[in-house]
Design an enzyme around this catalytic site. Structure first.
Site, PDB file in Angstrom:
ATOM      1  N   ASP A  33       0.822  -1.201   0.000  1.00  0.00           N
ATOM      2  CA  ASP A  33       0.000   0.000   0.000  1.00  0.00           C
ATOM      3  C   ASP A  33       0.856   1.252   0.000  1.00  0.00           C
ATOM      4  O   ASP A  33       0.502   2.258  -0.592  1.00  0.00           O
ATOM      5  CB  ASP A  33      -0.840   0.042   1.271  1.00  0.00           C
ATOM      6  N   TYR A  36       2.054   1.988  -3.346  1.00  0.00           N
ATOM      7  CA  TYR A  36       0.933   2.510  -4.136  1.00  0.00           C
ATOM      8  C   TYR A  36       0.692   3.986  -3.791  1.00  0.00           C
ATOM      9  O   TYR A  36       0.577   4.835  -4.680  1.00  0.00           O
ATOM     10  CB  TYR A  36      -0.320   1.685  -3.855  1.00  0.00           C
ATOM     11  N   SER A  94     -36.050  -5.791 -16.048  1.00  0.00           N
ATOM     12  CA  SER A  94     -35.812  -6.650 -14.887  1.00  0.00           C
ATOM     13  C   SER A  94     -36.002  -8.099 -15.330  1.00  0.00           C
ATOM     14  O   SER A  94     -36.269  -8.368 -16.499  1.00  0.00           O
ATOM     15  CB  SER A  94     -36.750  -6.281 -13.744  1.00  0.00           C
ATOM     16  N   LEU A  95     -35.860  -9.008 -14.394  1.00  0.00           N
ATOM     17  CA  LEU A  95     -35.906 -10.432 -14.745  1.00  0.00           C
ATOM     18  C   LEU A  95     -37.196 -11.056 -14.247  1.00  0.00           C
ATOM     19  O   LEU A  95     -37.711 -10.684 -13.187  1.00  0.00           O
ATOM     20  CB  LEU A  95     -34.721 -11.159 -14.107  1.00  0.00           C
ATOM     21  N   GLU A 125     -25.493 -17.486 -13.863  1.00  0.00           N
ATOM     22  CA  GLU A 125     -24.724 -16.554 -13.030  1.00  0.00           C
ATOM     23  C   GLU A 125     -25.354 -16.448 -11.649  1.00  0.00           C
ATOM     24  O   GLU A 125     -26.538 -16.765 -11.493  1.00  0.00           O
ATOM     25  CB  GLU A 125     -24.747 -15.151 -13.669  1.00  0.00           C
ATOM     26  N   LYS A 127     -27.130 -14.390  -8.807  1.00  0.00           N
ATOM     27  CA  LYS A 127     -27.920 -13.159  -8.784  1.00  0.00           C
ATOM     28  C   LYS A 127     -27.469 -12.358  -7.564  1.00  0.00           C
ATOM     29  O   LYS A 127     -27.731 -12.735  -6.421  1.00  0.00           O
ATOM     30  CB  LYS A 127     -29.417 -13.467  -8.716  1.00  0.00           C
ATOM     31  N   LYS A 302     -29.383 -17.440 -18.351  1.00  0.00           N
ATOM     32  CA  LYS A 302     -29.451 -16.653 -19.589  1.00  0.00           C
ATOM     33  C   LYS A 302     -29.129 -17.538 -20.791  1.00  0.00           C
ATOM     34  O   LYS A 302     -28.180 -18.318 -20.740  1.00  0.00           O
ATOM     35  CB  LYS A 302     -28.422 -15.512 -19.541  1.00  0.00           C
ATOM     36  N   LYS A 326     -35.003 -17.731  -7.665  1.00  0.00           N
ATOM     37  CA  LYS A 326     -34.781 -17.097  -6.360  1.00  0.00           C
ATOM     38  C   LYS A 326     -34.749 -18.115  -5.233  1.00  0.00           C
ATOM     39  O   LYS A 326     -35.641 -18.959  -5.129  1.00  0.00           O
ATOM     40  CB  LYS A 326     -35.919 -16.098  -6.069  1.00  0.00           C
ATOM     41  N   CYS A 420     -41.637  10.983  23.459  1.00  0.00           N
ATOM     42  CA  CYS A 420     -40.584  10.042  23.838  1.00  0.00           C
ATOM     43  C   CYS A 420     -41.122   9.083  24.905  1.00  0.00           C
ATOM     44  O   CYS A 420     -41.670   9.524  25.916  1.00  0.00           O
ATOM     45  CB  CYS A 420     -39.381  10.796  24.380  1.00  0.00           C
ATOM     46  N   CYS A 423     -39.268  10.016  28.345  1.00  0.00           N
ATOM     47  CA  CYS A 423     -39.309  11.303  29.045  1.00  0.00           C
ATOM     48  C   CYS A 423     -40.515  12.141  28.639  1.00  0.00           C
ATOM     49  O   CYS A 423     -40.691  13.246  29.130  1.00  0.00           O
ATOM     50  CB  CYS A 423     -38.023  12.090  28.795  1.00  0.00           C
ATOM     51  N   CYS A 438     -35.949  11.853  19.912  1.00  0.00           N
ATOM     52  CA  CYS A 438     -36.394  12.621  21.073  1.00  0.00           C
ATOM     53  C   CYS A 438     -35.572  13.900  21.123  1.00  0.00           C
ATOM     54  O   CYS A 438     -34.352  13.863  21.062  1.00  0.00           O
ATOM     55  CB  CYS A 438     -36.183  11.788  22.336  1.00  0.00           C
ATOM     56  N   CYS A 443     -33.245  13.968  28.263  1.00  0.00           N
ATOM     57  CA  CYS A 443     -34.060  12.747  28.325  1.00  0.00           C
ATOM     58  C   CYS A 443     -33.316  11.672  29.120  1.00  0.00           C
ATOM     59  O   CYS A 443     -32.165  11.347  28.815  1.00  0.00           O
ATOM     60  CB  CYS A 443     -34.334  12.251  26.904  1.00  0.00           C
TER      61      CYS A 443
HETATM   62  S1  IVH Z   1     -29.080  -9.450 -15.959  1.00  0.00           S
HETATM   63  C1  IVH Z   1     -32.183  -8.103 -18.863  1.00  0.00           C
HETATM   64  N1  IVH Z   1     -27.539 -10.674 -14.228  1.00  0.00           N
HETATM   65  O1  IVH Z   1     -31.392  -8.372 -10.867  1.00  0.00           O
HETATM   66  C2  IVH Z   1     -31.499  -8.677 -17.728  1.00  0.00           C
HETATM   67  N2  IVH Z   1     -29.123  -9.092 -13.434  1.00  0.00           N
HETATM   68  O2  IVH Z   1     -34.403  -8.517 -11.371  1.00  0.00           O
HETATM   69  C3  IVH Z   1     -30.693  -7.684 -17.034  1.00  0.00           C
HETATM   70  N3  IVH Z   1     -29.053  -8.757 -10.998  1.00  0.00           N
HETATM   71  O3  IVH Z   1     -32.032  -5.294 -12.360  1.00  0.00           O
HETATM   72  C4  IVH Z   1     -30.179  -8.135 -15.765  1.00  0.00           C
HETATM   73  N4  IVH Z   1     -27.440 -10.199 -10.596  1.00  0.00           N
HETATM   74  O4  IVH Z   1     -29.950  -5.414 -10.898  1.00  0.00           O
HETATM   75  C5  IVH Z   1     -28.527  -9.779 -14.415  1.00  0.00           C
HETATM   76  N5  IVH Z   1     -26.092 -11.817 -12.812  1.00  0.00           N
HETATM   77  C6  IVH Z   1     -27.071 -10.928 -12.992  1.00  0.00           C
HETATM   78  C7  IVH Z   1     -27.647 -10.216 -11.933  1.00  0.00           C
HETATM   79  C8  IVH Z   1     -28.689  -9.300 -12.174  1.00  0.00           C
HETATM   80  C9  IVH Z   1     -28.264  -9.321 -10.063  1.00  0.00           C
HETATM   81  C10 IVH Z   1     -30.128  -7.771 -10.733  1.00  0.00           C
HETATM   82  C11 IVH Z   1     -30.135  -6.585 -11.673  1.00  0.00           C
HETATM   83  C12 IVH Z   1     -31.498  -6.572 -12.275  1.00  0.00           C
HETATM   84  C13 IVH Z   1     -32.288  -7.431 -11.359  1.00  0.00           C
HETATM   85  C14 IVH Z   1     -33.378  -8.080 -12.147  1.00  0.00           C
END
Ligand code: IVH
Length: 678
Positions: A33, A36, A94-95, A125, A127, A302, A326, A420, A423, A438, A443
């Site tokens: 460190d 660095y 989102s997924l 992957e 999550k 995916k 999940k 509170c 008191c 509070c 107090c």
């Molecule tokens: S892919 C179209 N990969 O989960 C797909 N998302 O519910 C784009 N997340 O908003 C997301 N790990 O914030 C992807 N390995 C992963 C992830 C991941 C966490 C989160 C991400 C997303 C949410 C979806």
């Protein structure tokens, strides 16, 4: 001459970038460190000499200057937030969630049907339970960082994201043929960093974060990136948004390229050729997720081929080529026996559920936090309710659901008190905050907590002044402030419950002895918001006396290395208040030691980082910690390349093995003592 300075600047930037990558991405540092820091110092010096050469991608520019100003925020119509909106060129979808293997198999069957092939290759992957962010690079330079927001519009958090050293400020994308590229990933706080942050917050009288995800979210949306820089945030990259340049054939290939560009990609990602493979991974990570140093709330499956992804397309909410699986956190059922409201040292009023003890995730739980008023309203939890609690990633268990709603008719709704609970003074909830406080500085509940802190081991270290004693002293009105402890006479305490004459004398002696505790302990003991043990030590060393500290202007305080604007402000506020002035004046009359010799060049352990492991023989770990801090060192909870020494007692844990691996100096208790004495 100037020419060579420019070359030096470029070389230093390259070197620093390389070492950042080795340290923060590869976890395999090549230099210490100190080395660095020296590189960084040299670069800063050269840039100070030639400010015209400072570029936004220089590593010196990671921690931004001033926080966003009010004008800046008002320009965007959100005065209290002040983060600029950013429209995502490609929406951040989102997924689709699945919660069991059948649901996931339905997803797989849909994919197979829509693609018209039997064989589908998937990338699986972890999550990550953090916050989705987007990073835009143009011509190799990071130009914008944003939150996901609602998927269409996020918030500009460029300055904050730049402070994450695992996010490269530049990437060699032009060489690979890319002009612009938006990289997406999850920012998270690791568990160890989260624990340490919360310990510090509690020590400083601040409400702890509920879980690493909230802590990460809060840290990313701060208006002052200097605070973000101090938070243990990391990123895993897992997707692309809009880009201009060669297309990828597969998702896996894209991840590989991101790794080569210098991003952190998760090492646990796997290619799966069949649904069986996916199932194996689900089983494997069900067990293994708890061994990670970050929270994972499932897996993401995916389709690997980009052509297949395009064919499948997306709904307006989620892609049809990906799904989340999940995991449910381990839950337990129990009964709420009571809901109590606690008042902390700073007046924070926190509701807590007292539970019938129940075993969950490895320990017996009898209390769970209800966080704040909003949470109680959301849950509608009442005394007598059967509830579900979890301990997922949180240090304090929490109530997530109420089971038997039918009992509701017979039970009153729980209401946060209007005043509170200790008191009866007014309580206030500042705008934008979730916590009620509070307002009464006198107090008794706050006073008790403050006195206990004042007397605690690492502060004034007053023996015999525990909870029972503090309760009586406050309840009988004998002590209303710190200085009144020093007014106490033997006859004041010997009359109290369970107090023999001998122990009364012990207490009076211990209080008298504490007058010699010294400036650092006294400053810590005063309980100034945000001033923990380490900061108190730095203040005592810097100013040498309470008088000098009390007069220190804001700018001087803020100029100190380890003191940011928040701490400086809080110190100024403390010394500006009338009753604190009176308190200090009285403490002085009682002849408390309020000076500290300034050690030339700091203490014997100045700047050294320690990690403690195992049981010590002649002192407790708390004492060892205090001695290290008093000698100018620091104690952290985990071993890293930054650690200078590991102090190992008997039965040391895995920290010792890690230290040996990293070649860090390991000290016995004796050697430690010697080091202190030198
Ligand atoms: S892919 C179209 N990969 O989960 C797909 N998302 O519910 C784009 N997340 O908003 C997301 N790990 O914030 C992807 N390995 C992963 C992830 C991941 C966490 C989160 C991400 C997303 C949410 C979806």
């Amino acid at each position: 001459m100037s020419d060579s300075d420019q070359q030096k600047i470029e070389q230093l930037r390259k070197d620093i970038q390389r070492h950042d990558h080795l340290y923060y991405v590869k976890d395999a540092p090549e230099i210490t460190d100190r080395e660095y820091d020296r590189l960084m110092e040299r670069l800063k010096e050269l840039e100070a000499k030639h400010p015209e050469w400072i570029t936004p991608d220089s590593p010196t520019q990671r921690v931004g200057g001033q926080p966003f100003s009010k004008e800046f925020s008002e320009e965007f119509g959100e005065p209290q937030r002040g983060l600029k909106p950013v429209t995502h060129k490609v929406p951040m979808l989102s997924l689709d969630n699945t919660y069991n293997v059948e649901e996931l198999r339905d997803f797989h069957n849909r994919v197979v049907k829509n693609l018209g092939t039997k064989e589908v290759e998937y990338v699986v992957e972890l999550k990550i339970d953090g916050l989705g962010v987007s990073l835009t690079y143009e011509d190799g330079i990071l130009v914008r960082g944003a939150t996901r927001g609602d998927g269409k519009t996020g918030e500009d958090i460029t300055a904050n994201l730049k402070t994450l050293r695992s996010i490269p400020l530049t990437i060699p994308m032009q060489k690979a043929g890319y002009k612009t590229m938006e990289v997406r990933g999850e920012v998270y706080m690791n568990r160890r960093g989260f624990d340490a942050l919360n310990r510090k917050r509690e020590e400083e009288g601040e409400a702890p974060f509920a879980n690493p995800r909230n802590a990460a979210a809060g840290s990313l949306r701060l208006l002052d990136s200097r605070i973000t820089a101090s938070r243990p945030l990391h990123i895993w990259v897992y997707a692309l948004g809009h880009f201009e340049g060669p297309a990828f054939n597969t998702h896996f290939e894209m991840l590989k390229q991101m790794g080569e560009f210098g991003f952190r990609t998760n090492p646990n990602t796997r290619l799966c050729q069949s649904f069986d493979d996916i199932q194996k991974m689900i089983d494997e990570w069900q067990e293994k997720q708890s061994t990670l140093d970050y929270d994972v709330d499932g897996l993401v499956i995916k389709v690997n081929s980009i052509a297949a992804q395009n064919k499948l397309g997306s709904t307006n909410k989620h892609p049809r080529w990906a799904a989340a699986f999940k995991y449910e956190a381990e839950e337990a059922e129990t009964v709420v026996q009571d809901i109590r409201v606690q008042v902390g040292r700073t007046g924070a009023v926190t509701p807590v559920a007292e539970l019938t003890p129940v075993f969950v995730s490895g320990s017996t739980v009898s209390r769970a936090t209800l966080h704040n008023e909003d949470e109680i309203v959301r849950l509608d939890v009442r005394v007598g309710d059967r509830v579900v609690i979890i301990k997922a990633g949180e240090i304090i268990p929490k109530v997530i659901r109420v089971l038997d709603k039918e009992r509701k008719g017979r039970q009153p709704k729980f209401k946060m008190p209007k005043t509170c609970p200790k008191c009866d003074s007014k309580i206030e909830r500042p705008e934008g905050e979730a916590v009620w406080r509070c307002v009464n500085a006198a107090c008794p509940a706050q006073l008790k907590e403050r006195l206990l802190h004042f007397a605690s081991r690492n502060a004034m270290d007053i023996d015999h002044l525990g909870t029972a004693m503090v309760d009586q002293l406050v309840d009988t009105g004998k002590v209303k402030s710190f200085y009144e402890l020093f007014d106490l006479q033997l006859e004041d305490v010997s009359g109290l419950e369970r107090m023999a004459e001998k122990s009364g004398k012990n207490l009076i002696d211990a209080i008298a002895k504490s007058k010699q505790a010294g400036l650092a302990r006294l400053v810590f003991g005063l309980g100034i918001r945000h001033v923990g043990q380490r900061v108190a030590q730095v203040l005592a060393q810097t100013y040498g006396s309470m008088d000098a500290l009390a007069k220190a202007p804001y700018e001087d305080l803020e100029a100190i290395d380890e003191i940011g604007p928040r701490i400086a402000e809080s110190i100024r506020e403390f010394f500006g208040e009338k009753h604190n002035k009176k308190e200090l004046c009285k403490l002085k009359q009682h002849k408390l030691v309020m000076t500290e010799e300034k050690k030339a060049g700091g203490g014997s352990l100045e700047g050294k980082q320690f990690v403690l492991t195992g049981t010590l023989e002649n002192m407790t770990r708390d004492e060892a910690k205090r001695k290290i801090i008093e000698a100018g060192g620091r104690v952290t909870s985990s071993v890293s390349a930054k650690t200078d020494y590991v102090l190992a007692g008997t039965d040391p844990g895995s920290k010792l093995t890690k230290a040996q691996k990293l070649g860090i100096a390991i000290l016995s208790e004796k050697e430690f003592q010697k080091l202190l004495d030198t």
